[in-house]
Design an enzyme around this catalytic site. Structure first.
Site, PDB file in Angstrom:
ATOM      1  N   SER A 209     -10.545 -10.148 -19.788  1.00  0.00           N
ATOM      2  CA  SER A 209     -10.207 -10.531 -21.148  1.00  0.00           C
ATOM      3  C   SER A 209     -10.959 -11.820 -21.494  1.00  0.00           C
ATOM      4  O   SER A 209     -12.181 -11.855 -21.416  1.00  0.00           O
ATOM      5  CB  SER A 209      -8.689 -10.680 -21.306  1.00  0.00           C
ATOM      6  OG  SER A 209      -8.347 -10.813 -22.661  1.00  0.00           O
ATOM      7  N   ASP A 424      -8.712   0.574 -23.834  1.00  0.00           N
ATOM      8  CA  ASP A 424      -8.369  -0.796 -24.212  1.00  0.00           C
ATOM      9  C   ASP A 424      -8.168  -0.841 -25.723  1.00  0.00           C
ATOM     10  O   ASP A 424      -9.114  -0.697 -26.494  1.00  0.00           O
ATOM     11  CB  ASP A 424      -9.494  -1.741 -23.793  1.00  0.00           C
ATOM     12  CG  ASP A 424      -9.143  -3.215 -23.984  1.00  0.00           C
ATOM     13  OD1 ASP A 424      -8.230  -3.511 -24.783  1.00  0.00           O
ATOM     14  OD2 ASP A 424      -9.790  -4.065 -23.343  1.00  0.00           O
ATOM     15  N   HIS A 466      -5.969  -2.541 -21.501  1.00  0.00           N
ATOM     16  CA  HIS A 466      -6.609  -3.855 -21.474  1.00  0.00           C
ATOM     17  C   HIS A 466      -6.460  -4.481 -20.091  1.00  0.00           C
ATOM     18  O   HIS A 466      -5.402  -5.008 -19.753  1.00  0.00           O
ATOM     19  CB  HIS A 466      -6.013  -4.759 -22.544  1.00  0.00           C
ATOM     20  CG  HIS A 466      -6.725  -6.075 -22.675  1.00  0.00           C
ATOM     21  ND1 HIS A 466      -8.071  -6.152 -22.937  1.00  0.00           N
ATOM     22  CD2 HIS A 466      -6.288  -7.356 -22.543  1.00  0.00           C
ATOM     23  CE1 HIS A 466      -8.429  -7.420 -22.980  1.00  0.00           C
ATOM     24  NE2 HIS A 466      -7.369  -8.162 -22.737  1.00  0.00           N
TER      25      HIS A 466
END
Length: 556
Positions: A209, A424, A466
């Site tokens: 991320s 994601d 994610h």
């Protein structure tokens, strides 16, 4: 959601494999402290370590035992036990407005001779200890940073993610963007030398991320700093990703006739999966390569009144806009990739659920606070022409990690593994493909000999959300004792093997719950982009051995 952001850096270090690292040249047992008193004394001496513009605030030997924070995994939470280690806390002040928090954890025994720096998540603002614990479990000396500020969530009292630290503090935005990464590495390597009496043999960076953004940032800005980098679901084009979130939010205004209610998310996703499931040669409830998905939401168009089982004409237009992604209204230039079909009902989806408290707030806070420096900025005001240009001049050069020139990183001998979950629903997977393609094109034009995959490989993971989770082959961690030393089942082991032995990863084997039958465990090869897994035509569709990595016959 904030728990997920705090866990984003963990995936590369623990959830993607908890096996111990392999010894490096020079026995890993050669540098333990065989007596606790010696370890304690060496740790306490770090309180007197003098570093330029860095203050050591504490150095404490932590005894072996259970780590107080349970570790989240796909299967639930597991207890984490750590060896005795020295925890060093420091503050770096490289600029007049800098206050960069740093933690360095040094195993007192069974150090593998290596250093791992772990990435942060979201707008940072805290040091996350779980990734540090994961690195120490592998035998690494490890360090992390808060990226130069405290907070990052709830600064405006509403519980939203916040970049309020950047308002009136351009140096703090630089610390967040990249400077804290270099300061942390410098302090950590000095502490390692002082504690062990020798330098680390290898240096790694691991993050997902925002941590993935940081991972690509160090490859670009500090190309000689790390030997191996693991970048997961990176938000490296942070400013344009933020624009995409605002684009989606503007399209989903509650008062708009094109707003798509949450109740229709499953309808859309089911239709998309049905249209594109068989791309890889088998129907298994998984879109293995959404690049080739040709789902047209018009198939769901209402033939009469609006009902829960159809989309109005305006809703079809909204969905197409989200798939297409943001564009400059004057030039029609693509600003950022849209979301692929098939993840509309994914947990935490930013496609269909406008929420200032949720994923959309990253778009609001980037433009409102980092660009316009206003806490009360209205996302409706964003101009996708002139405001994007302002962002490109002001904040983008600080926070974005989009430079395709990795020649210095390659020349240093660096190796980069990047991965991204196709499902994601926060950071669209197309962003990773766009960066990989840009690097490939640049290196072909200016990079000299050798293909880009000599040092940089991208792996797209079907079904993964994610950084972790989702239905499909999303777990890349040891499943039994035999897998514990198999780099095909562990991203970090594969990176070590590539860096230290020159053996590049050809594929990984992912495992997880079969989308069409959650009671069944499936496995699937995860192939280096642009290859994708394709069914051989016979045998168990949940067995990775029945698939092969193949380059698609035509690129979309």
């Amino acid at each position: 959601m904030i728990d997920r952001i705090r866990r984003t850096a963990i995936i590369g270090a623990l959830s993607l494999g908890a096996a111990a690292s392999q010894p490096v040249p020079g026995n890993a047992q050669a540098y333990p402290f065989t007596q606790p008193d010696l370890a304690r004394q060496a740790c306490e001496r770090l309180n007197d370590l003098h570093l330029p513009k860095v203050q050591i605030t504490s150095a404490t030997l932590m005894p072996a035992g259970a780590f107080p924070e349970a570790e989240p995994t796909v299967a639930g939470t597991v207890a984490v036990a750590l060896t005795a280690h020295c925890e060093v806390k420091a503050v770096a002040r490289p600029a007049s407005d800098s206050e960069i928090g740093i933690e360095i954890w040094l195993p007192a025994e069974h150090w593998n001779g290596k250093y791992e720096q772990t990435g942060n998540g979201g707008w940072a603002g805290a040091i996350h200890r779980r990734p540090l614990a994961a690195a120490v479990r592998r035998g690494y000396a490890a360090a992390a940073t808060d990226d130069g500020h405290q907070g990052g969530i709830g600064d405006d009292g509403t519980g939203t993610r916040s970049a309020g630290f950047a308002i009136g503090h351009p140096e703090k935005l630089i610390d967040y963007g990249y400077r804290a990464l270099a300061e942390t590495r410098a302090a950590a390597l000095a502490a390692i030398k002082a504690f062990y009496g020798r330098d680390a043999a290898w240096s790694y960076f691991v993050g997902c991320s925002d941590g993935g953004r940081e991972a690509l940032m160090v490859a670009q800005r500090f190309p000689k700093a790390f030997d191996g980098i693991l970048a997961g679901d990176p938000g490296n084009n942070w400013s344009r990703w933020a624009a995409g979130l605002v684009w989606n939010r503007q399209a989903q205004l509650a008062e708009s006739p094109g707003a798509i209610p949450i109740a229709k998310r499953a309808l859309i996703q089911n239709a998309a999966v049905a249209a594109c499931d068989a791309i890889d040669g088998v129907k298994d409830g998984l879109i293995s390569d959404p690049r080739f998905c040709r789902f047209d939401p018009a198939v769901l168009a209402c033939t009469g009144a609006d009902t829960p089982g159809c989309l109005t004409t305006s809703q079809v237009a909204t969905l197409r806009s989200i798939y297409d992604g943001p564009r400059n209204p004057r030039t029609v230039h693509q600003i950022y990739p849209g979301f692929p079909p098939g993840i509309e009902n994914a947990p935490g989806s930013s496609l269909i659920t406008p929420s200032r408290q949720g994923e959309f707030s990253f778009g609001d806070t980037y433009f409102g606070q980092a660009v316009f420096e206003q806490m009360d900025w209205d996302f409706r005001a964003l101009d996708f022409d002139k405001d994007i240009a302002l962002s490109d001049r002001k904040a983008s050069p600080v926070v974005d990690a989009v430079n395709p020139d990795l020649r210095a990183f390659r020349a240093h001998g660096g190796k980069l593994i990047q991965y991204h979950g196709w499902s994601d629903a926060l950071m669209p997977a197309g962003g990773s493909i766009a960066y990989y393609e840009n690097v490939s094109a640049f290196m072909r034009e200016y990079g000299g000999s050798g293909p880009v995959d000599n040092f940089y490989r991208l792996f797209m993971i079907p079904g993964m959300g994610h950084c972790y989770g989702g239905a499909g082959p999303t777990s890349i961690s040891p499943t039994d004792d035999a897998d514990a030393t198999d780099p095909k089942h562990d991203l970090m082991l594969a990176l070590e093997q590539w860096v230290e032995k020159g053996v590049a990863p050809q594929m990984f084997i992912g495992s997880g719950k079969a989308p069409n039958d959650p009671a069944t465990t499936m496995s699937r090869p995860l192939c280096p982009y642009p290859q994708a897994a394709r069914y051989k035509g016979t045998g168990d569709i949940n067995d990775a051995r029945r698939f092969e990595c193949a380059t698609p016959p035509a690129r979309p």
